[in-house]
Design an enzyme around this catalytic site. Structure first.
Site, PDB file in Angstrom:
ATOM      1  N   CYS B 454      -7.881  -5.966   1.039  1.00  0.00           N
ATOM      2  CA  CYS B 454      -8.614  -5.012   1.879  1.00  0.00           C
ATOM      3  C   CYS B 454     -10.109  -5.253   1.766  1.00  0.00           C
ATOM      4  CB  CYS B 454      -8.320  -3.588   1.441  1.00  0.00           C
ATOM      5  SG  CYS B 454      -6.787  -2.952   2.063  1.00  0.00           S
ATOM      6  N   THR B 455     -10.665  -4.913   0.600  1.00  0.00           N
ATOM      7  CA  THR B 455     -12.113  -4.978   0.449  1.00  0.00           C
ATOM      8  C   THR B 455     -12.481  -5.560  -0.904  1.00  0.00           C
ATOM      9  OG1 THR B 455     -12.206  -2.811  -0.561  1.00  0.00           O
ATOM     10  CG2 THR B 455     -12.384  -2.876   1.801  1.00  0.00           C
ATOM     11  N   GLU B 456     -11.481  -6.083  -1.612  1.00  0.00           N
ATOM     12  CA  GLU B 456     -11.744  -6.616  -2.930  1.00  0.00           C
ATOM     13  C   GLU B 456     -12.340  -8.017  -2.790  1.00  0.00           C
ATOM     14  OE1 GLU B 456      -9.084  -5.211  -1.801  1.00  0.00           O
ATOM     15  OE2 GLU B 456      -8.328  -3.707  -3.173  1.00  0.00           O
TER      16      GLU B 456
END
Ligand code: SF4
Ligand code: SF4
Lengths: 330, 818
Positions: B454-456
């Site tokens: 996702c946003t890692e």
């Protein structure tokens, strides 16, 4: 010796006066609403400040809550949770303004209302609310300036209304404040005010949206309630005296009132005599304001009039721009 | 109300006109014709072959066993080349498919496969289920990674997480352990494309020659690397042979030539460095396939900085006139199609934690070069164009933005956002780079960070931390704080702990915060206990020789990536403790502080009664709560409550450590906020029982009413910034297409993104869609089958989502024109 107190609420002012305190009232403006992320009232992303009070009473007005300079009690039936689970307003109002209409909703007899606002304070859902709040320059500034430091869109602030010139001192002070931090400023005005007021405010503007609704005097009077000579004189002076300010004249196009091409062409002929006009915009009528009439217990004379097809109006607008040698809008 | 045609996004127009999206490229349309009607098929080959190999190697070290098993799979799995494919290779046969990892959750398969078959989410034959039952499950019973983990969990932690179902969490801590075996990762494709496997194998061999005779664990590392090198080269050779066979039979001269080209490509890569764009793409896919067959990765293995590592071959071919833009797009889209066809088998007992066949093989564009210049190139723009023209929502697309991102790129981003499919998401170098720098890595390395999942984010040659985290139900901590440690989950009340201040003695807001801190601490402690158990149990039973071979830190230390690697790599997670419902908690606290402790309009008792009754008969009270100061409207009062809550949340998390060190927190719900909300009672922010919790770091769906800029400012102000452990704060903004019309709309959104960069927020994604369209899609799903929406960190087909999640998306505030 008198005690000097800086306050803003006029109710407090009265009671303080009674006890002999001299009051120096801080300048406040009466505001209906501050709208964020507006993208259609000037360049970039803007904050829009709606001032309360207007000398005109256009029958197509889409912001009826800005017309009266007084606070106004409003009832939004969509938010009301119904008398069955609530009904506090009915109990709270000693003037018996509210009656239950049998459908779990309330009805109001506004003639009995003394504006004590008890019902507003008790209402849980904000169905009952007041249009209008007094704010100081700093308060308005704070609510809007938090965007300036991160503004990358070349946006700014637009003061609208109502009529900003009705509260010229406040608006001037507010605009000055924006200028000191370099924010782009705009106003939206009907131009219906003594020239001095307009001049005073204009000095602090980068952009002025100026409404010319109808050229014919009689017709203007009929539909807006005022004479248009001042308006026409003011725009002339404005374009002469302030060649550096961007000036955009606008005409709202209303079905059956001024949507004939000749109505518009009359205005265009008048505009042809002006110098330094930046643009002329036709705004096709929309009926978005009608629900607010209902909230205020006012009747909306144009109910059900329908909306206009936008394409022909845009097309006419482009032709006019050519006639007036205005740059084609992208 | 009829929608104004000028305000529909391109996606909406296509659907309204009934056209459905077609690709401008004929070959791609051919692939498309039955894709959307295809229910993914569960392919059992990987599970069966893997188990066969593993049952014959029990005496070897784990990495050798895994290497042999991967090698065995690669050499025995069906070799399939589909019609008109230009990129070949599959993890499980033709079409949309899913594969199984019995070493992780084997014993649960029988139930899960039947469930999947029944729910029609996946298709699998009775015969295949029988094979799994007879040949796979018996071997793994008692040996699977999940069982080892469960055996190691302290009983009270197990009880809090799993209640009475060991294969599905109860809703308090939604555990991702052993759903996948690694955190979000991207493949280190560049290495193989540039060097070739033969060269890597040679390096491994040279290292092996130098290892002292008695250092068996190091030897095992290198031997297993050599085994997987042979495995992937063997796989490619099988494809080369297959392509030659097909070419011989092929009547169509054009296809014949293509098949011969495919054969030559597979003979060349991945063994040797790729020379052409086509070879590089084929190499990428072979490597990706090996990663996929090796182990399940959260979000499925990401594509990494695609426009960077693919640029040199693209540019060479483009300059030489070997390919034009059309051909480059066609080749890339063949790869996208391969990606779309692989669907992770993600059904769990709590099936709605991740919805919509979600997989996000994140493809990253833009950002900076190692030496700090803007990294954008012509391939960047071509991929953005492909995203507009390619009709499926794979792969996921992100762009790294920073203070010097060129306007041209920003404009291309905005034009894609305006399409309305939710792509791309944006990650902010200005926030992310300083965060990773503090781990003690050089700035050059950090500039090459890769967003995954996702946003890692990950450093592909430095990071080595693997153990998968868990989502924590933060509103549940508030419920415990107010109720003497009792929480009502899924209709059952449980007393889990005892806060130091009895509910009846809570007199001030500080009292409540004290209890909240303790309840949060309770959840966080269980988190750490499970995380420690997972780190240890994973190390005992997992190995990933292929992934390890392509990670410099592992190679330097000659240690498998599932082992703790200290000194060489970074054993840092990228935000692993996932805070769910931050907005819900903050809104609740703001309402309580204002109404109970300051204005004294209501009492805590009244509030608790109303919550207990799910507000039935208490609508008036609910309205008062709903009209309390709102986080998200840049209200000073609510923002301060948010900041303080953030401080508490971060502070508690930094009290503890696992064997590998302290953990970071993140705000990435995927769809857990919907699933947890479904099990949760009413909350003091006026949310009714069963409704979704708030998402990411955002306010509750529909509460932020002052426009997107104010939402951003509120989110920025809520950052307490006192500690350095809060990463991956996910922000999802829904925008009505009206405010994006025309050139001005484009420029305004470009400015908005610059503001996002200035504010140093981690991530943002935009959902541009008319509410009316979503409501219509709910009513007439057939007509809207190809409507793509941004869910959370990924995009999915709207009609494939559950009604709850659909409602949640409809309710997200749509920021309108003013
Ligand atoms: S303002 Fe006072 S008088 Fe008027 S309706 Fe409300 S309670 Fe009654
Ligand atoms: S107090 Fe407000 S919500 Fe209650 S019945 Fe009156 S108007 Fe409706």
């Amino acid at each position: 010796m008198n005690l000097i107190v800086l306050i803003k609420k006029s109710s407090v002012e009265l009671s303080l006066k009674k006890v002999g305190v001299m009051v120096m009232k801080e300048l406040t403006g009466r505001i209906v609403n501050i709208q964020k992320y507006s993208v259609h009232d000037g360049p970039g992303i803007r904050d829009l400040v709606f001032m309360k009070g207007c000398p005109l009473k256009c029958i197509w007005c889409s912001n009826p809550e800005t017309q009266s300079p007084s606070f106004q009690l409003a009832y939004n039936s969509k938010r009301c949770i119904g008398v069955e689970s609530c009904g506090y307003c009915v109990k709270e109002c000693a003037q018996e303004v509210f009656t239950i209409n049998g459908k779990n909703n309330i009805e109001m007899d506004r003639s009995k209302c003394i504006n004590c606002l008890k019902c507003v304070n008790i209402c849980c859902s904000k169905a009952l609310h007041v249009f209008g709040t007094d704010m100081t320059v700093d308060e308005v500034f704070k609510k809007t300036q938090n965007q300036t430091d991160t503004w990358r869109s070349n946006g700014g602030v637009t003061i609208s209304g109502g009529e900003p010139l009705l509260q010229a001192d406040f608006v001037t002070a507010l605009l000055k404040k924006y200028k000191t931090v370099g924010v782009h400023t705009a106003i939206e005005t009907t131009g219906y005010a003594p020239w001095e007021r307009l001049e005073q405010v204009a000095r602090w503007c980068n952009l002025i949206f100026y409404d010319i609704k109808i050229l014919n005097k009689q017709k203007h009077n009929n539909y807006t309630g005022v004479d248009n000579s001042v308006i026409l004189q003011n725009i002339k002076k404005l374009t002469e005296k302030f060649p550096d300010i961007e000036i955009i004249v606008r005409t709202p196009v209303i079905p059956n009132i001024n949507n004939q091409e000749k109505d518009i062409i009359n205005i265009v002929k008048f505009l042809d005599g002006l110098d330094n006009l930046n643009d002329y915009e036709l705004l096709p009528y929309h009926g978005y304001g009608s629900s607010k009439y209902l909230q205020l217990g006012m009747t909306y004379k144009l109910e059900g009039i329908g909306s206009l097809e936008k394409e022909p109006i845009y097309e006419l607008n482009q032709r006019i721009r050519k006639m007036l040698n205005l740059r084609k809008k992208v | 109300m009829a929608m104004n045609a000028c305000c529909l996004t391109e996606q909406e127009k296509r659907i309204e006109s009934g056209a459905g999206q077609l690709s401008p490229r004929q070959r791609i349309n051919g692939f498309l014709s039955n894709f959307r009607d295809q229910i993914p098929r569960i392919d059992i080959q990987r599970a069966v072959l893997f188990t066969e190999s593993m049952s014959q190697t029990e005496n070897y070290p784990m990495n050798i066993r895994r290497a042999k098993a991967l090698n065995y799979v690669l050499n025995h799995i069906d070799v399939v080349i589909e019609d008109n494919e230009l990129i070949v290779g599959t993890c499980g046969g033709a079409g949309r498919h899913s594969i199984l990892f019995p070493e992780v959750r084997g014993p649960w398969f029988e139930k899960a496969l039947r469930g999947a078959q029944k729910s029609k989410a996946f298709q699998i034959s009775d015969e295949d289920i029988q094979v799994i039952k007879e040949k796979v499950i018996p071997y793994w019973k008692g040996k699977s990674a999940h069982e080892r983990y469960l055996a190691m969990l302290p009983p009270d932690t197990r009880e809090v997480i799993y209640g009475n179902d060991n294969w599905g969490s109860a809703g308090l801590l939604q555990d991702n352990a052993n759903i996948n075996t690694t955190l979000n990762w991207a493949g280190n494709y560049k290495k193989v494309i540039d060097k070739g496997i033969l060269e890597i194998k040679k390096e491994m061999q040279e290292r092996l020659n130098k290892v002292p005779d008695s250092d068996y664990s190091k030897m095992a590392f290198l031997q297993s690397a050599i085994i997987v090198c042979d495995g992937i080269m063997g796989y490619a050779t099988r494809y080369a042979n297959k392509a030659r066979q097909l070419a011989l039979k092929e009547k169509d001269p054009k296809r014949k030539e293509e098949l011969e080209m495919i054969a030559r490509n597979c003979e060349r890569v991945p063994a040797h460095p790729a020379r052409s764009f086509w070879e590089a793409l084929q190499c990428q896919w072979f490597v990706q396939t090996a990663y996929k067959l090796e182990q399940p990765t959260v979000g499925v293995i990401s594509l990494g900085r695609f426009d960077q590592y693919m640029y040199s071959t693209f540019n060479k071919d483009y300059q030489a006139g070997v390919i034009d833009e059309e051909r480059a797009l066609e080749l890339m889209e063949c790869l996208w199609f391969k990606i779309a066809n692989y669907v992770p088998f993600n059904i769990t007992a709590t099936q709605n934690y991740f919805e919509g066949y979600c997989h996000f093989e994140q493809t990253v564009l833009g950002g900076q070069t190692k030496d700090g210049h803007d990294a954008t190139n012509e391939l960047t723009y071509l991929i953005l164009r492909s995203k507009k023209e390619f009709p499926l929502h794979y792969p996921d697309l992100s762009v790294r933005v920073h203070s010097r991102t060129p306007d041209r790129l920003l404009r291309a981003i905005v034009e894609l956002i305006k399409e309305g499919t939710g792509f791309p998401k944006l990650l902010n170098d200005e926030e992310i780079i300083p965060f990773i720098l503090q781990n003690g890595v050089s700035i050059q390395e950090v500039r090459d960070y890769v967003p995954c999942g996702c946003t890692e984010v990950r450093l592909l040659d430095i990071d080595t931390y693997m153990a998968v985290g868990c989502n924590l139900n933060t509103p549940a901590a508030l419920e415990m704080a107010m109720n003497d440690g009792v929480v009502d989950i899924d209709g059952t009340k449980k007393k889990l702990m005892a806060p130091s201040i009895k509910a009846t003695d809570i007199k001030t807001y500080e009292d409540l915060l004290q209890n909240f801190t303790e309840a949060w601490d309770f959840l966080v402690q269980h988190y750490y206990k499970r995380q420690a158990a997972l780190e240890i149990s994973n190390a005992a039973c997992l190995a990933a020789p292929f992934m390890s071979m392509l990670n410099d830190a592992c190679v330097e230390s000659l240690t498998d990536i599932h082992q703790p690697i200290r000194g060489h790599g970074l054993s840092k997670d990228t935000g692993n403790l996932s805070v769910i419902g931050f907005g819900t908690v903050v809104e609740s606290l703001a309402a309580i502080k204002k109404l109970i402790f300051e204005e004294k309009k209501i009492t805590l008792d009244e509030l608790k009664k109303a919550l207990e009754a799910n507000f039935e008969g208490h609508e008036r009270l609910r309205q008062i709560l709903l009209n309390a100061p709102q986080y998200g409207n840049n209200d000073d009062f609510a923002t301060e409550v948010a900041r303080q809550a953030d401080e508490i949340i971060c502070d508690v998390v930094r009290r503890y450590r696992t064997p590998n060190g302290p953990q970071n927190l993140k705000h990435v719900p995927v769809t857990t906020h919907v699933a947890m909300g479904r099990k949760m009672n009413a909350t003091p922010n006026g949310r009714k029982a069963g409704e979704a919790l708030s998402e990411g770091i955002s306010p509750t769906q529909g509460r932020d009413t002052e426009g997107p800029l104010v939402t951003l400012l509120s989110i920025a102000k809520a950052k307490s910034n006192l500690y350095n452990n809060s990463l991956s704060r996910l922000t999802n903004i829904k925008i009505s297409p009206q405010i994006l019309t025309g050139e001005k709309g484009t420029r305004d959104l470009m400015a908005f993104i610059r503001t996002f960069v200035d504010l140093k927020l981690w991530h943002i994604q935009f959902a541009v869609i008319n509410k009316d369209t979503l409501i219509k899609a709910q009513k007439e799903p057939e007509k809207y089958r190809n409507l793509i929406v941004r869910v959370a960190g990924y995009s999915a087909y709207f009609t494939e989502l559950s009604p709850d999640l659909q409602n949640e998306i409809i309710n997200r505030t749509e920021h309108q024109m003013c």
